[in-house]
Write an enzyme that holds these catalytic residues in place. Structure first.
Site, PDB file in Angstrom:
ATOM      1  N   ASP A  33      25.814  13.827  18.167  1.00 18.94           N
ATOM      2  CA  ASP A  33      25.607  13.128  16.902  1.00 18.94           C
ATOM      3  C   ASP A  33      26.132  11.696  16.975  1.00 18.94           C
ATOM      4  O   ASP A  33      27.123  11.415  17.659  1.00 18.94           O
ATOM      5  CB  ASP A  33      26.323  13.895  15.779  1.00 18.94           C
ATOM      6  N   HIS A  50      19.559   5.953  20.778  1.00 18.93           N
ATOM      7  CA  HIS A  50      19.202   7.172  21.506  1.00 18.93           C
ATOM      8  C   HIS A  50      19.218   6.928  23.015  1.00 18.93           C
ATOM      9  O   HIS A  50      19.629   7.800  23.795  1.00 18.93           O
ATOM     10  CB  HIS A  50      17.821   7.653  21.073  1.00 18.93           C
ATOM     11  N   GLU A  80      14.942  20.064  11.730  1.00 22.42           N
ATOM     12  CA  GLU A  80      15.055  19.099  10.644  1.00 22.42           C
ATOM     13  C   GLU A  80      14.659  17.690  11.084  1.00 22.42           C
ATOM     14  O   GLU A  80      14.267  16.855  10.267  1.00 22.42           O
ATOM     15  CB  GLU A  80      16.482  19.084  10.088  1.00 22.42           C
ATOM     16  N   PHE A  82      12.116  16.742  12.532  1.00 23.67           N
ATOM     17  CA  PHE A  82      10.699  16.466  12.311  1.00 23.67           C
ATOM     18  C   PHE A  82      10.481  15.651  11.036  1.00 23.67           C
ATOM     19  O   PHE A  82       9.409  15.059  10.857  1.00 23.67           O
ATOM     20  CB  PHE A  82       9.898  17.774  12.225  1.00 23.67           C
ATOM     21  N   LEU A 146      24.334  26.074  37.697  1.00 29.21           N
ATOM     22  CA  LEU A 146      24.659  25.508  36.382  1.00 29.21           C
ATOM     23  C   LEU A 146      23.386  25.501  35.554  1.00 29.21           C
ATOM     24  O   LEU A 146      22.357  24.981  35.981  1.00 29.21           O
ATOM     25  CB  LEU A 146      25.213  24.084  36.516  1.00 29.21           C
ATOM     26  N   ARG A 209      30.843  19.816  10.978  1.00 29.05           N
ATOM     27  CA  ARG A 209      29.976  20.955  10.692  1.00 29.05           C
ATOM     28  C   ARG A 209      29.173  21.250  11.949  1.00 29.05           C
ATOM     29  O   ARG A 209      28.981  20.369  12.788  1.00 29.05           O
ATOM     30  CB  ARG A 209      29.053  20.682   9.506  1.00 29.05           C
ATOM     31  N   THR A 210      28.686  22.468  12.066  1.00 27.94           N
ATOM     32  CA  THR A 210      27.959  22.862  13.280  1.00 27.94           C
ATOM     33  C   THR A 210      26.447  22.821  13.118  1.00 27.94           C
ATOM     34  O   THR A 210      25.720  23.114  14.074  1.00 27.94           O
ATOM     35  CB  THR A 210      28.387  24.271  13.733  1.00 27.94           C
ATOM     36  N   SER A 211      25.960  22.480  11.918  1.00 25.65           N
ATOM     37  CA  SER A 211      24.552  22.127  11.701  1.00 25.65           C
ATOM     38  C   SER A 211      23.539  23.120  12.259  1.00 25.65           C
ATOM     39  O   SER A 211      22.645  22.744  13.017  1.00 25.65           O
ATOM     40  CB  SER A 211      24.283  20.727  12.262  1.00 25.65           C
TER      41      SER A 211
END
Length: 304
Positions: A33, A50, A80, A82, A146, A209-211
């Site tokens: 985030d 980004h 979300e 989108f 991994l 928050r973990t959204s």
């Protein structure tokens, strides 16, 4: 002068943090985030935020390899997302497409046998992104040292709803009895996701928050959570190591809690034993039973 000193000081601090970590978590999930807010602070377009964040993505993969972490899941694009403006979405899709192909061809990825997978409702993504997902899957599909999971078009509620719908359909068709529904039933009905439960969730950008991220895989395992203030493009190795230390301290705290509970249980047992001895003495003497208050406070008399 301060800028010249910052890097060696951070490197020294990182070494100190590494000594405090102990065994690292097996699976880390990251909510990346703050890209857009970072762009605002720099006075550039959101797409540049980004792009800057993509550099951190490469770095965290490198750090994970160095520390022996087995699996990492990155929240790259939620359901979300989108709802974002079309030009921003398209630029982000272009960036994701390019990075997936770049990672799939990277020498380090093949040298360290990194398995790249996309999780989520990927059929909702543009064709170019789906093709890049398939390309990365084909290039790294045989690796298992991994796991790098890229969450694209992902939403935890949608995932659980889909699993519920699938199980309800099996029951309706008579293929499954309601009493037969177990944890394994739910996990089999979920979309292809992480290979193991989440041990630690890291979120950057300051929001706590973990959204809607991996609710089944994380909450069921009581994952530790680390909220980090820096925006994703500013996330450093020392921030990453602080998150790992949080996981280690969580484990230590859990053991301390068990010890406290054990001591409390022993105290209760000792009190009950003390009351029992007192009761035996009263019975032998023919005395009336003691009240709870007397049992707790009055020492037992010796038996003649």
């Amino acid at each position: 002068m301060i800028d010249r000193l910052r890097k060696p000081i951070e490197q020294l601090y990182a070494q100190v943090l590494e000594t405090e970590i102990g065994d690292p978590p097996s699976h880390i999930a990251v909510i990346m985030d703050g890209n857009r807010r970072y762009a605002d602070t720099q006075g550039v377009e959101k797409t540049e935020g980004h792009r800057a964040g993509a550099d951190t993505t490469e770095a965290i993969l490198r750090w994970s390899e160095q520390l022996g972490i087995e699996e990492i899941t990155l929240y790259a694009f939620s359901t979300e997302n989108f709802n974002r403006p079309e030009d921003e979405r398209e630029a982000l899709f272009d960036l994701i497409t390019g990075k997936l192909r770049e990672f799939a061809d990277a020498e380090d990825v093949h040298e360290n046998e990194v398995r790249i997978r996309a999780i989520g409702e990927t059929h909702r993504l543009p064709e170019r992104v789906q093709e890049a997902i398939q390309y990365a899957d084909e290039r790294t599909g045989s690796y298992d040292r991994l796991y790098l999971n890229i969450a694209l078009a992902y939403g935890g509620r949608a995932e659980l709803l889909g699993a519920t719908t699938e199980i309800a359909g099996q029951v309706d068709r008579g293929e499954l009895e309601p009493a037969e529904v177990t944890v394994d039933t739910v996990e089999q009905a979920l979309l292809d996701g992480p290979t193991q439960s989440v041990d630690l969730i890291i979120r950057t950008g300051g929001n706590e928050r973990t959204s809607n991220f991996l609710p089944w895989q994380a909450n069921g395992n009581e994952a530790a959570v680390y909220f980090s203030a820096p925006y994703w493009p500013e996330f450093r190795k020392i921030d990453f190591l602080r998150g790992l230390r949080t996981y280690g301290h969580r484990d230590e705290s859990w053991h301390q809690t068990r010890l406290r509970r054990g001591r409390a249980a022993m105290t209760v047992l000792a009190q009950k034993t003390k009351r029992g001895v007192a009761g035996i003495g009263r019975t032998l003497r023919g005395d009336p039973p003691a009240s709870d208050e007397e049992s707790a406070e009055t020492p037992p008399k010796s038996v003649d």
